[in-house]
Scaffold this active site. Structure first.
Site, PDB file in Angstrom:
ATOM      1  N   ASP A  88      -0.072   0.287  -5.259  1.00 10.40           N
ATOM      2  CA  ASP A  88      -1.232   0.962  -4.667  1.00 10.40           C
ATOM      3  C   ASP A  88      -2.353   0.813  -5.677  1.00 10.40           C
ATOM      4  O   ASP A  88      -2.103   0.742  -6.883  1.00 10.40           O
ATOM      5  CB  ASP A  88      -0.917   2.438  -4.410  1.00 10.40           C
ATOM      6  CG  ASP A  88      -1.849   3.037  -3.368  1.00 10.40           C
ATOM      7  OD1 ASP A  88      -1.387   3.265  -2.218  1.00 10.40           O
ATOM      8  OD2 ASP A  88      -3.042   3.247  -3.665  1.00 10.40           O
ATOM      9  N   CYS A 128      -3.603   2.001  11.135  1.00 16.15           N
ATOM     10  CA  CYS A 128      -3.781   3.391  11.543  1.00 16.15           C
ATOM     11  C   CYS A 128      -5.167   3.616  12.110  1.00 16.15           C
ATOM     12  O   CYS A 128      -5.594   4.748  12.293  1.00 16.15           O
ATOM     13  CB  CYS A 128      -3.536   4.328  10.370  1.00 16.15           C
ATOM     14  SG  CYS A 128      -4.652   4.044   9.003  1.00 16.15           S
ATOM     15  N   ASP A 156       0.859  -1.189   5.054  1.00 17.68           N
ATOM     16  CA  ASP A 156       0.408   0.047   5.705  1.00 17.68           C
ATOM     17  C   ASP A 156      -0.943   0.431   5.094  1.00 17.68           C
ATOM     18  O   ASP A 156      -1.064   1.420   4.381  1.00 17.68           O
ATOM     19  CB  ASP A 156       1.457   1.157   5.486  1.00 17.68           C
ATOM     20  CG  ASP A 156       1.070   2.450   6.172  1.00 17.68           C
ATOM     21  OD1 ASP A 156       0.246   2.415   7.105  1.00 17.68           O
ATOM     22  OD2 ASP A 156       1.589   3.509   5.769  1.00 17.68           O
ATOM     23  N   PHE A 176       0.882  -1.185   0.000  1.00 15.59           N
ATOM     24  CA  PHE A 176       0.000   0.000   0.000  1.00 15.59           C
ATOM     25  C   PHE A 176       0.915   1.229   0.000  1.00 15.59           C
ATOM     26  O   PHE A 176       1.071   1.898   1.012  1.00 15.59           O
ATOM     27  CB  PHE A 176      -0.857   0.054   1.266  1.00 15.59           C
ATOM     28  CG  PHE A 176      -1.833  -1.071   1.450  1.00 15.59           C
ATOM     29  CD1 PHE A 176      -3.147  -0.947   0.995  1.00 15.59           C
ATOM     30  CD2 PHE A 176      -1.454  -2.249   2.094  1.00 15.59           C
ATOM     31  CE1 PHE A 176      -4.068  -1.976   1.190  1.00 15.59           C
ATOM     32  CE2 PHE A 176      -2.374  -3.281   2.287  1.00 15.59           C
ATOM     33  CZ  PHE A 176      -3.672  -3.150   1.834  1.00 15.59           C
TER      34      PHE A 176
END
Lengths: 426, 426
Positions: free
Chosen positions: B277, B369, B324, B256
């Site tokens: 991505d 996140c 990520d 990512f």
């Protein structure tokens, strides 16, 4: 995963000498999933006689499935410790390969470190696929500890492998810790390989090494653990780095300084350090280490609880406070579930008093080396102390043991050290 | 703690214009203990009319005790955000002092960093005693975000203070994120202070900054968050440092990659990097950033789940895999208690596939996140993936957001980012 053909082959090979241990379906699942310990309660059929390495199998009707090779533990709540998914013996070549691989992993981690790391953990038990074996290196000496019967029986061979693999001249065994009690192994210590004729008093073996840039001496036969707390070396360096940036020329307090790991690093970072320990011998060694590194530290023999109280009463404040107490949760344990209330109250009192001593913007370096205190317990205790002191605190970093003491995924008991860095925002 | 005399004085002073808000004993205790938020359910008496800063008080019979000054939030589940223990107003001088103090804390943290940090979070909300205000710096521009009505109303003043305090030429507001929804604030974005006449297309404001040693460009008006993920900068550097040591010249995958934060740092560390991505625009920018830094990265547009599957099918292996992902737990939420099962299954699938792609001894850099995924949830998910892949994994380090995004003690919701480094032991 063991394929059926491998399982078949090994079942055939089993006509040889390797004893078989049948374990429950539940334990078999956990072993397949990588958990390296088998509780004795999960053993359906133990080996017929004495055994060192066994084959763990799961029985499904008439079928047997090989799960892996394991060290057999004749005594204690843990019955077997997985060595490999495939059939292996506890032979010199296996030890050599795994110790060399573990050392190569550290060499890679520390490549280019300045000053070069000459003291580090070489082997960290299950996390290095060497269950029950721990090896620390101090310059040209290695210290080993075994916590399981099979490894204990191979100590002489392991010492030879360490000389050969690491190039050390001296190998010491420090089997005098409580980790041995689980398998009812006798506590002992001694020199397995000596560099030459003994040069020091019996019961003493001094070595010089580097700890976060500070030259230090340890007595590999007499000092705690294997001689020093190598698991804190990276934290010594990290705390000093923060202190250098956040409080150049500031005042630091190390309330449990032992041989000076944090205190000397802070002094080298330019802080003015008061370092205390209740053990006069520890303070003696810390003073000696400070002289070796030509740094100035104000040492004193004090009980930490009394010290923190009297400093507060005297209105003293510090830019950095370090709390690295011995494992408080060992005292007054209440069952296997976690730390006792008394231990957590002691941690909280220490941290609350330390927070009160912090100057505005001050840094708290708070540690717990007790495996019984989880990161969650530790965080709750710190929150509790923060609430009592009513001061806003930033959490800068939550650290554990150095990277040479890695935890093993799925084995929470492989981790124990917390070293958290908090900054007062005022 | 507010002393009785202070409380008396402030109650007297209250004859002035500051509205009073009475809160429950339970909420009062939490405020005294440093928790900065008051839920609307805990408000006994709201302010009579419109209010910006209020005085929180606890009523005990006829007595009122002042708890502190707080920003009043007219809408949403949070009713007040504590600003200070003492009576203060949301005035320019208070903003100036606190923004300057927050910036000084970062300057101290990054002192001597090479290359110098020119992009970092200056203000991180409650952890910097500025509730609902977030400020990121990118070279000579600042980007602010407000998540609470009072700060929103002061944006023009805050922009002036940022110019004055940080010396930036440009100030952008990026109030187009979901954090504004809590207080039903409208989403908006725009340039609050411009360095000169507009030089770029409307809706675009490009800035060049350094990210872990890589020159990067971000569009402060169009890119995600404030333009970049500054909270990952230290993790980009850390992952690259591990990769350089453990796998010099090795192969890395960033599944990512967004604008290239991890990928470029890994390429600069000498690894051969495949970076993907699913957003072609993100890949375009990442390519541009790679050209800026003159590093070679193999970029491709791919959905990460499909990519990991096809790489595994093709027998590809990598020494370093970085995951990520965007906050998966935002999708398909189930109640306020935690992440949904679907989100955790997505995290697990990603991590399991990444583990299967790791070459022997490989490094997994796994991030989340999402604030809804606690460190405990994240660890359980990784354990689960590790069990399924049946590979021993060392836990080298559990990192969070960079130190310029500190959590606030006692406020778990102030932390959200996980970045864990695991090493296969085989």
């Amino acid at each position: 995963m063991i394929s059926t053909s491998e399982a078949g082959r090994s079942t055939a090979a089993r006509a040889g000498a390797v004893p078989v241990v049948v374990i429950s379906a539940r334990a078999a699942l956990r072993v397949r999933q990588g958990y390296p310990l088998v509780a004795r309660l999960e053993v359906t059929t133990p080996p017929a006689g004495a055994a060192e390495v066994v084959w763990l199998v799961e029985r499904k009707g008439a079928r047997e499935q090989l799960l892996g090779s394991a060290l057999w533990c004749p005594r204690g709540p843990i019955a077997a410790r997985v060595l490999a998914r495939e059939p292996v013996a506890l032979e010199r070549e296996l030890l050599r390969q795994r110790i060399a691989a573990a050392d190569a992993r550290r060499q890679a981690l520390f490549a280019g470190a300045l000053p070069a790391r000459n003291a580090y953990r070489v082997v960290h038990g299950e996390a290095d696929l060497l269950p029950g074996l721990f090896v620390d290196r101090y310059a040209d000496a290695a210290v080993l500890q075994t916590a399981t019967a099979a490894m204990d029986a191979h100590e002489a061979e392991i010492a030879e492998v360490l000389v050969e693999t690491l190039g050390v001249a001296t190998v010491v065994c420090r089997d005098d810790g409580s980790a041995r009690d689980l398998e009812e192994l006798p506590r002992k210590k001694g020199i397995l390989r000596a560099a030459g004729p003994p040069t020091a008093a019996a019961g003493s073996l001094m070595v010089r090494f580097d700890d976060a840039g500070s030259p230090m001496e340890a007595d590999l036969l007499a000092d705690r653990k294997t001689g020093s707390f190598l698991d804190q070396q990276e934290n010594h360096a990290c705390a000093a780095d923060y202190a250098r940036r956040l409080h150049p020329g500031g005042r630091a307090l190390d309330a449990f300084c032992y041989h000076g790991g944090f205190a000397l690093a802070l002094a080298r970072a330019g802080l003015s350090v008061l370092a205390c320990d209740e053990d006069p011998q520890a303070i003696g060694r810390a003073r000696h280490n400070a002289r070796l590194g030509a740094v100035q530290v104000d040492f004193a023999v004090h009980n930490a609880f009394d010290l923190l109280r009297s400093l507060e009463a005297a209105g003293r404040r510090f830019d950095v406070v370090v709390l690295d107490p011995p494992a408080l949760a060992k005292r007054g344990l209440k069952g296997p579930g976690g730390p006792s209330g008394a231990a957590m109250r002691a941690y909280k009192e220490l941290n609350l008093r330390a927070l009160r001593l912090l100057a505005p913007g001050g840094l708290l370096v708070s540690c717990s080396c007790s495996g019984r205190v989880s990161a969650t317990d530790f965080g709750a205790m710190l929150d509790d102390a923060a609430r009592d002191v009513g001061r806003p605190l930033q959490i800068l970093e939550r650290r554990g043991a150095g990277r040479d003491h890695p935890g093993l995924c799925c084995m929470p008991e492989s981790e124990y050290l917390k070293c958290w860095l908090l900054r007062a925002v005022d």
